[in-house]
Design an enzyme around this catalytic site. Sequence first.
Site, PDB file in Angstrom:
ATOM      1  N   THR A   1       0.782  -1.280  -0.071  1.00 52.12           N
ATOM      2  CA  THR A   1       0.080  -0.033  -0.108  1.00 52.12           C
ATOM      3  C   THR A   1       0.958   1.209  -0.135  1.00 52.12           C
ATOM      4  OG1 THR A   1      -0.040  -0.043   2.241  1.00 52.12           O
ATOM      5  CG2 THR A   1      -1.919  -1.224   1.206  1.00 52.12           C
TER       6      THR A   1
ATOM      7  N   LYS B   1      24.568   5.489   5.385  1.00 47.71           N
ATOM      8  CA  LYS B   1      24.187   4.401   4.448  1.00 47.71           C
ATOM      9  C   LYS B   1      24.924   4.783   3.116  1.00 47.71           C
ATOM     10  CE  LYS B   1      19.336   3.944   5.974  1.00 47.71           C
ATOM     11  NZ  LYS B   1      18.093   4.369   5.556  1.00 47.71           N
TER      12      LYS B   1
ATOM     13  N   GLN C   1      17.133  15.305  -1.889  1.00 45.68           N
ATOM     14  CA  GLN C   1      16.433  14.181  -2.029  1.00 45.68           C
ATOM     15  C   GLN C   1      14.799  14.738  -2.101  1.00 45.68           C
ATOM     16  OE1 GLN C   1      19.760  11.723   0.213  1.00 45.68           O
ATOM     17  NE2 GLN C   1      17.630  10.774   0.210  1.00 45.68           N
TER      18      GLN C   1
ATOM     19  N   CYS D   1      18.082   4.857  -1.825  1.00 47.85           N
ATOM     20  CA  CYS D   1      17.715   5.641  -3.107  1.00 47.85           C
ATOM     21  C   CYS D   1      19.033   6.706  -3.610  1.00 47.85           C
ATOM     22  CB  CYS D   1      16.300   6.091  -2.796  1.00 47.85           C
ATOM     23  SG  CYS D   1      16.051   6.651  -1.636  1.00 47.85           S
TER      24      CYS D   1
ATOM     25  N   SER E   1       8.979  12.013  -1.519  1.00 49.56           N
ATOM     26  CA  SER E   1       8.593  10.520  -1.623  1.00 49.56           C
ATOM     27  C   SER E   1       9.485   9.701  -0.987  1.00 49.56           C
ATOM     28  CB  SER E   1       8.257  10.394  -3.213  1.00 49.56           C
ATOM     29  OG  SER E   1       9.377  10.352  -3.859  1.00 49.56           O
TER      30      SER E   1
ATOM     31  N   MET F   1       4.541   3.780  -0.639  1.00 42.46           N
ATOM     32  CA  MET F   1       5.044   4.655  -1.937  1.00 42.46           C
ATOM     33  C   MET F   1       5.748   3.547  -2.933  1.00 42.46           C
ATOM     34  SD  MET F   1       4.154   7.773  -2.103  1.00 42.46           S
ATOM     35  CE  MET F   1       5.225   7.878  -3.442  1.00 42.46           C
ATOM     36  N   VAL F   2       6.614   2.714  -2.213  1.00 46.88           N
ATOM     37  CA  VAL F   2       7.242   1.930  -3.111  1.00 46.88           C
ATOM     38  C   VAL F   2       6.640   0.626  -3.610  1.00 46.88           C
ATOM     39  CG1 VAL F   2       9.489   0.345  -3.098  1.00 46.88           C
ATOM     40  CG2 VAL F   2       9.751   2.660  -2.165  1.00 46.88           C
TER      41      VAL F   2
ATOM     42  N   HIS G   1      15.951  12.310  -7.122  1.00 52.79           N
ATOM     43  CA  HIS G   1      17.059  12.533  -6.218  1.00 52.79           C
ATOM     44  C   HIS G   1      18.189  13.281  -7.211  1.00 52.79           C
ATOM     45  CE1 HIS G   1      14.861  10.920  -3.057  1.00 52.79           C
ATOM     46  NE2 HIS G   1      15.615  10.032  -2.819  1.00 52.79           N
TER      47      HIS G   1
HETATM   48  P1  NAP Z   1       5.620   3.892   3.242  1.00 51.13           P
HETATM   49  O1  NAP Z   1       5.097   4.622   1.892  1.00 51.13           O
HETATM   50  O2  NAP Z   1       5.586   4.254   4.327  1.00 51.13           O
HETATM   51  O3  NAP Z   1       5.048   2.206   2.868  1.00 51.13           O
HETATM   52  C1  NAP Z   1       5.202   1.267   4.082  1.00 51.13           C
HETATM   53  C2  NAP Z   1       4.433  -0.011   3.634  1.00 51.13           C
HETATM   54  O4  NAP Z   1       4.682  -0.859   4.628  1.00 51.13           O
HETATM   55  C3  NAP Z   1       3.069   0.219   3.534  1.00 51.13           C
HETATM   56  O5  NAP Z   1       2.346  -0.697   2.715  1.00 51.13           O
HETATM   57  C4  NAP Z   1       2.408  -0.341   4.984  1.00 51.13           C
HETATM   58  O6  NAP Z   1       1.225  -0.747   5.004  1.00 51.13           O
HETATM   59  C5  NAP Z   1       3.345  -1.311   5.276  1.00 51.13           C
HETATM   60  N1  NAP Z   1       3.550  -1.675   6.619  1.00 51.13           N
HETATM   61  C6  NAP Z   1       3.925  -0.549   7.701  1.00 51.13           C
HETATM   62  N2  NAP Z   1       3.946  -1.475   8.802  1.00 51.13           N
HETATM   63  C7  NAP Z   1       3.577  -2.889   8.725  1.00 51.13           C
HETATM   64  C8  NAP Z   1       3.483  -3.857   9.456  1.00 51.13           C
HETATM   65  N3  NAP Z   1       3.611  -3.761  10.665  1.00 51.13           N
HETATM   66  N4  NAP Z   1       3.320  -4.983   8.851  1.00 51.13           N
HETATM   67  C9  NAP Z   1       3.187  -5.126   7.435  1.00 51.13           C
HETATM   68  N5  NAP Z   1       3.230  -3.956   6.733  1.00 51.13           N
HETATM   69  C10 NAP Z   1       3.472  -2.917   7.320  1.00 51.13           C
HETATM   70  O7  NAP Z   1       7.324   3.338   2.841  1.00 51.13           O
HETATM   71  P2  NAP Z   1       8.002   3.392   1.400  1.00 51.13           P
HETATM   72  O8  NAP Z   1       8.636   4.740   1.025  1.00 51.13           O
HETATM   73  O9  NAP Z   1       7.292   2.668   0.434  1.00 51.13           O
HETATM   74  O10 NAP Z   1       9.366   2.737   1.870  1.00 51.13           O
HETATM   75  C11 NAP Z   1       9.287   1.266   2.021  1.00 51.13           C
HETATM   76  C12 NAP Z   1      10.618   0.649   2.136  1.00 51.13           C
HETATM   77  O11 NAP Z   1      11.565   0.857   1.223  1.00 51.13           O
HETATM   78  C13 NAP Z   1      11.344   1.108   3.398  1.00 51.13           C
HETATM   79  O12 NAP Z   1      12.223   0.366   3.989  1.00 51.13           O
HETATM   80  C14 NAP Z   1      12.280   2.383   2.788  1.00 51.13           C
HETATM   81  O13 NAP Z   1      13.533   2.722   3.521  1.00 51.13           O
HETATM   82  C15 NAP Z   1      12.424   1.687   1.312  1.00 51.13           C
HETATM   83  N6  NAP Z   1      12.932   2.510   0.378  1.00 51.13           N
HETATM   84  C16 NAP Z   1      12.132   3.540   0.204  1.00 51.13           C
HETATM   85  C17 NAP Z   1      12.456   4.584  -0.957  1.00 51.13           C
HETATM   86  C18 NAP Z   1      11.714   5.750  -1.599  1.00 51.13           C
HETATM   87  O14 NAP Z   1      11.901   6.359  -2.403  1.00 51.13           O
HETATM   88  N7  NAP Z   1      10.487   5.869  -0.641  1.00 51.13           N
HETATM   89  C19 NAP Z   1      13.559   4.268  -1.816  1.00 51.13           C
HETATM   90  C20 NAP Z   1      14.257   3.175  -1.482  1.00 51.13           C
HETATM   91  C21 NAP Z   1      14.089   2.351  -0.560  1.00 51.13           C
HETATM   92  P3  NAP Z   1       0.008  -0.389   5.826  1.00 51.13           P
HETATM   93  O15 NAP Z   1      -1.099   0.032   4.856  1.00 51.13           O
HETATM   94  O16 NAP Z   1      -0.401  -1.512   6.335  1.00 51.13           O
HETATM   95  O17 NAP Z   1       0.188   0.698   6.869  1.00 51.13           O
END
Ligand code: NAP
Length: 356
Positions: free
Chosen positions: A16, A211, A182, A155, A185, A18-19, A249
Amino acid sequence: MVTRDKKIPVGVLGATGMVGQRFIELLQGHPWFELVALGASDKHNGRPYAEVTGWRLSGSDMPASAAKLPVVACRPDAMPQVKVVFSALPGEIAGEIEVAFAQAGVAVFSNAKNHRMGADVPLLIPEVNADHIAAIPRQQKQRGWSGFIVTNANCSSTPLVMALKPLQQAFGISKVLVTTMQSISGAGYPGLPSYDILDNAIPYIGGEEEKVESETLKMLGEWQEGQGFVDAPLVVSAHCNRVATREGHLECASIQLERQASPEEIIAAWENYVPESQAARLPSAPERALLYRREIDRPQTLRDRDAGNGMTVTLGRLRPCPLFSYKFVMLGHNTVRGAAGGSILNAEWCVNKGLL
Ligand code: NAP
């Protein structure tokens, strides 16, 4: 390019967010992978994806095939049909969940920080360190699991390492100073309150500089069969800033080369870089992994982040540096190349090498 008779059933963890949404967008119509399972926190209780998710991506609608899938808990027994999971889980919880999937025989391609620096875990960008997948058999033997974990980089490390690799190979690099700008998002959804980021730049992103400084050395380093991962012998110093752009970024780097090179030679090293993975024509690989733009004011976040469907890193403004040898600018799409797209490319590379 490898062709397959039957698609591999895959799931997305953190579907659900962003990623997670990027994964769903990019997996639509994929020639090798079929999206069959979506996971997030238990609160969604099996309700359809469309019911529990507000689609945040511009330029695409929620794929109809995903809209009707139930959103289940991130446990292997909740999605027994998957052979691969793409993890977009927050670092606070990703570590153990990903281990549980690997133990259940599933190949995990993770975006989370938890396992990136593991001594037997590839931190993979196929155009940079494709051979690091040699760590997978050791990982399976040491951990006693039949699945495996492959991670992709932070990222902001991703565009930097992609820009550095051809130069490291051709001229050697001893020092790197990088300053990032950066997008919001990168902090996930909903991310920072608008009151804090609109009309603002914030010179701190928790853990990000560390990192960039450590992941770069692992990715530009070597996998040695007897020894494991050996860091590249260079020093990286990073300044990481959050700025009020939505995606992409932008990064400014100064580098010290070990051997002298002219600007033309550096640009040629970028433009002529065709690693083995590029030659394999993986479905998500862009035509060019690196694109050097000659306009004086490019790359720009808004104009260049979607190059190569978000998978190309755009470079520009190469010029002499009064402190080090050269300075330049680079740009990478954080949720595509720096996250979901990069992870899918990693899985494609593993398919290409017969690991899936
Ligand atoms: P996000 O938008 O906050 O999404 C987090 C996701 O994890 C949501 O689907 C959420 O679902 C789920 N979640 C939260 N708590 C949970 C739990 N206890 N059990 C199962 N699912 C759970 O974060 P994001 O930006 O997509 O990032 C996701 C990962 O990718 C992170 O580790 C981040 O560091 C990494 N990342 C992000 C980027 C970027 O540009 N955004 C780039 C590289 C890496 P619910 O609907 O249930 O809350």
